[in-house]
Every structure is written in C-alpha cells, then in structure tokens.
Motif scaffolding. Structure first.
Motif, PDB file in Angstrom:
ATOM      1  N   VAL A  10       0.650   6.759  -6.561  1.00  0.00           N
ATOM      2  CA  VAL A  10      -0.337   7.686  -6.762  1.00  0.00           C
ATOM      3  C   VAL A  10       0.141   8.831  -6.685  1.00  0.00           C
ATOM      4  N   ASP A  35       0.884  -1.188  -0.102  1.00  0.00           N
ATOM      5  CA  ASP A  35       0.064   0.015  -0.110  1.00  0.00           C
ATOM      6  C   ASP A  35       0.832   1.226  -0.180  1.00  0.00           C
ATOM      7  N   TYR A  78      -6.232   5.045  -6.856  1.00  0.00           N
ATOM      8  CA  TYR A  78      -5.757   3.847  -6.105  1.00  0.00           C
ATOM      9  C   TYR A  78      -6.761   2.674  -6.418  1.00  0.00           C
ATOM     10  N   ALA A 115       2.103   1.547  -3.486  1.00  0.00           N
ATOM     11  CA  ALA A 115       1.131   2.114  -4.235  1.00  0.00           C
ATOM     12  C   ALA A 115       0.670   3.314  -4.124  1.00  0.00           C
ATOM     13  N   LEU A 116       0.688   3.913  -2.999  1.00  0.00           N
ATOM     14  CA  LEU A 116       0.313   5.421  -2.438  1.00  0.00           C
ATOM     15  C   LEU A 116       1.492   6.335  -2.924  1.00  0.00           C
ATOM     16  N   MET A 153      -7.648   5.380   2.618  1.00  0.00           N
ATOM     17  CA  MET A 153      -6.450   5.244   1.685  1.00  0.00           C
ATOM     18  C   MET A 153      -6.337   6.759   1.288  1.00  0.00           C
ATOM     19  N   ARG A 188      -6.280  -1.289  -7.040  1.00  0.00           N
ATOM     20  CA  ARG A 188      -6.449  -2.205  -6.047  1.00  0.00           C
ATOM     21  C   ARG A 188      -7.579  -3.526  -6.153  1.00  0.00           C
TER      22      ARG A 188
END
Length: 392
Positions: free
Chosen positions: A134, A127, A141, A130-131, A320, A145
């Motif tokens: 982003v 995560d 996201y 991933a962030l 998130m 996901r």
C-alpha cells in the motif's frame, strides 16, 4: 517525473502485485473459512469434551503472543516477508495433516500447537506485506483484502454443504485440502522492493512500544476483536444444538462475512477518521453481543449477523489505516507482530475462560464479550486527540 515509458511498466507491476496478493488473501482466508466455523464441530465429532475444546481453541491465540512475534521479527530482520509467507503456508498444510491423524485430546492439542506455531504468523506477515505494498504502490487495502472474505464464505459454504453429506469426523481433510491450495498460491506472490533504510533507532523498532498512540491502537483492537471469541468458538456448536443444519449454520456465517465484504469494498470512500471507524466498530460489537445473548429467533439472528461488517470489518479497516499512518514501513512486520501478540494474549485468556463460562451459562457468555468490546471503544476514544495529532 519518470519517463512516460516507465509509467505502464509501473502500473503493470502494481496490478500484478495486487492481483497475486488478492489471490493469496483469498486462499489463506479460505483455510480460515473451513477451519473457524467447523474445526470445533470436528473436535466434538471425535469425542473432545467442551472443556478441552476451549483449551484447544485457545492455542492460536497463545501462539500469537509467543512464537508469532519471533517469526515476524525474524522475517523483518532478514527482509524475507514473502519467503516467510510461503514457508509458513506450506508448513501449515503439512501440520494439519498430522492433526487429522489424532483422535485423543492431548495428542490433538500437541499437534495443533505445532500447527498454530506455523499458521498464526501467516496473517500478520501477509498484512505487513500488504501494507508495505500500500505504501509502495498507493493502492487501497480494503478492495484487496475483501477477496479473503469472499474465500472465507466459499470455504464456510463448502463445509456447510459437506457436513450434511459426509461424517463430521472427516471435516479435517477439507481443511487440509484448502491449506494445501493456499500454500501453492503463495508461489505466485510478487517480490516487494525494499524500503529505503532509516536510522538505527527506527530500525530497532523500540519506539513502537513507547508510543502511547500505537499502544492504544493495538489494545483497543485486541479488546474489540477478542470479543468475537465466543462467536468463533461456540456459535456453530450452539446453533447445531438448537437444531440448525450445517447449511443454515454456514449461511449465518456467510451473512456476517458478506457484510464484511461490503465494508471492505466501500472503504476507500470513507471520510471519517480511522479512530471514529474503530469506535463505531466497538460500539456495534457491544450491540451485537448483547442481542445474541438473548438467544434471538433465526430472523433476528440473521440480522444481527450483518453486524459483523461493523464489529469486525470496520474495526479492521480503521486499525489498518491507523497502522499505515503511525508505523514506519520498515517496521510494519514488527508492528503487526506486536498487534497480533496483544490480540493473541487477550484472545487466549478469553478462549480458555469462555469454555468454563459457556459450560455453565451458555449464551450468557456474550455479555462478557459485550463488556470487552465496550472497553476497547473507551480505549480508542481516550486516545483520539493524540492519534489525530500524530496524523497531522
């Protein structure tokens, strides 16, 4: 403004990053899809008693607030998110092999502890990776996901089909196979450019634990998401005791995750503030667990399972989004570590206690879960003014 020749290159890098991330989300959540609904069924099949099942099931939550923050913090300090993801994925696959060779409660518990020390950091590391992506590449996201949720369904369905064909004692090897595939998919992850360095104070990460808004985010999420503990731990066992077959059980899990996929897919179109999304998620969990506690017929249960899209999916999207808004990119791994640790602490306590409550009250355990979700909704609503002000 960058030269036009650089624009296609940047778009290609963005697509490649998102595609490899989606693949890894898929494979890693495929492991969860085989593990979450049926690991406790395997424990029961090898003769583990409900009390021990509750204790063993608490291990992932315990490692989330003990070893996990250390791993995520170390990966952040060494700027090695991708490397840490690959290492923990391969270690997890190996450790699940060791779990499968055990049959007695204590050895299973000990090897499962080692497994979870490797496995539980993987989700917050992913995560955080991933962030950061982003923030770096400006993609949504949710649509990335959702492939994790798709793979969860496929993993659950595969186990649901296999449980009617093979002995339940062999389910652990399905989990091992999926964990191995997940580890291999990690090799395709793309390197992520380092974010520009900030001040020493920001690098230390200490302001996060002094930020009341951040604390409200992680506490409310912990309460709402930990209210799913009874479902994760005892739903399959209870449904099996009520005469439902493996494919039906997998189908019920699938309904919930399908709703979750829809939420992730349409999340870029949400216009509500993420605080409101979390509030809706918590309120939905209260309703879901209150209905489940009444042992509803299969038709009502199927409808109730669709509430997973809100109780889990919408809460996840809201949290998130709040994390992206309130946690500096270079502190994201640490922020995810605190977030996972808080949820882990509460989930561990809930899992241990839930074993005793379920043994005595059965599905009455869901009333406790509904109360936890309600508390989470209250926490996020109480902090709404501060969180909205910080985002402006």
């Amino acid at each position: 403004m960058p030269p036009e020749s650089q624009i296609p290159i940047a778009a290609t890098v963005k697509r490649r990053f998102a595609a490899s991330l989606a693949l890894f989300y898929g494979m890693s959540y495929g492991v969860l899809g085989t593990h979450l609904p049926f690991f406790t069924v395997w424990l029961k099949a090898i003769g583990i008693e409900p009390g021990w099942i509750g204790i063993i099931s608490a291990v992932p939550a315990v490692t989330r607030f003990t070893t996990l923050p250390f791993v995520t913090g170390l990966a952040e300090r060494r700027h090695a998110l991708r490397g840490a993801m690959i290492l923990t994925a391969f270690s997890t696959a190996l450790c699940f092999v060791l779990v499968g060779t055990r049959q007695q409660p204590l050895p299973v518990l000990m090897f499962y502890i080692v497994t979870c020390c490797c496995w539980t950091p993987l989700t917050p590391l992913t995560d955080a990776y991933a962030l950061r992506g982003v923030a770096r590449y400006k993609f949504a996201y949710g649509p990335v996901r959702l492939w994790g949720s798709v793979a969860f369904i496929l993993g659950a369905l595969a186990c649901g089909l296999l449980i009617d064909v093979i002995a339940a004692r062999q389910l652990i090897w399905v989990i091992v196979a999926m964990a191995t595939i997940s580890a291999l998919s990690g090799l395709a992850l793309q390197p992520l450019e380092e974010m520009p360095r900030t001040s020493g104070v920001a690098e230390a990460g200490k302001p996060l634990l002094r930020d009341a808004g951040f604390l409200a985010i992680i506490v409310s999420s912990a309460l709402i998401q930990s209210s799913h503990v009874a479902y994760y731990t005892f739903a399959s066992i209870n449904w099996q005791n009520n005469g439902l077959g493996g494919l039906t059980i997998a189908g019920l899990w699938t309904l919930g995750v399908c709703a979750e996929i829809v939420v992730f897919a349409v999340s870029p179109r949400f216009s509500l503030h993420p605080v409101v999304l979390v509030l809706i998620g918590g309120s939905s969990a209260v309703m879901r667990w209150s209905i489940t506690a009444h042992e509803p017929p299969i038709a009502v249960l199927a409808i109730t399972q669709l509430g997973h899209g809100l109780s889990f999916g919408l809460t996840q999207v809201g949290v998130m989004t709040l994390m992206v808004r309130h946690v500096p990119p270079r502190q994201m791994a640490r922020g995810q570590g605190y977030y996972a640790a808080t949820g882990g602490l509460l989930s561990a306590a809930t899992s241990i206690v839930s074993g005793a409550i379920y043994a005595r009250y059965g599905e009455g355990l869901y009333y406790v879960m509904a109360s936890m979700a309600a508390a989470g909704a209250v926490v996020i609503w109480s902090a709404r003014h501060q969180l909205k002000a910080q985002a402006e």
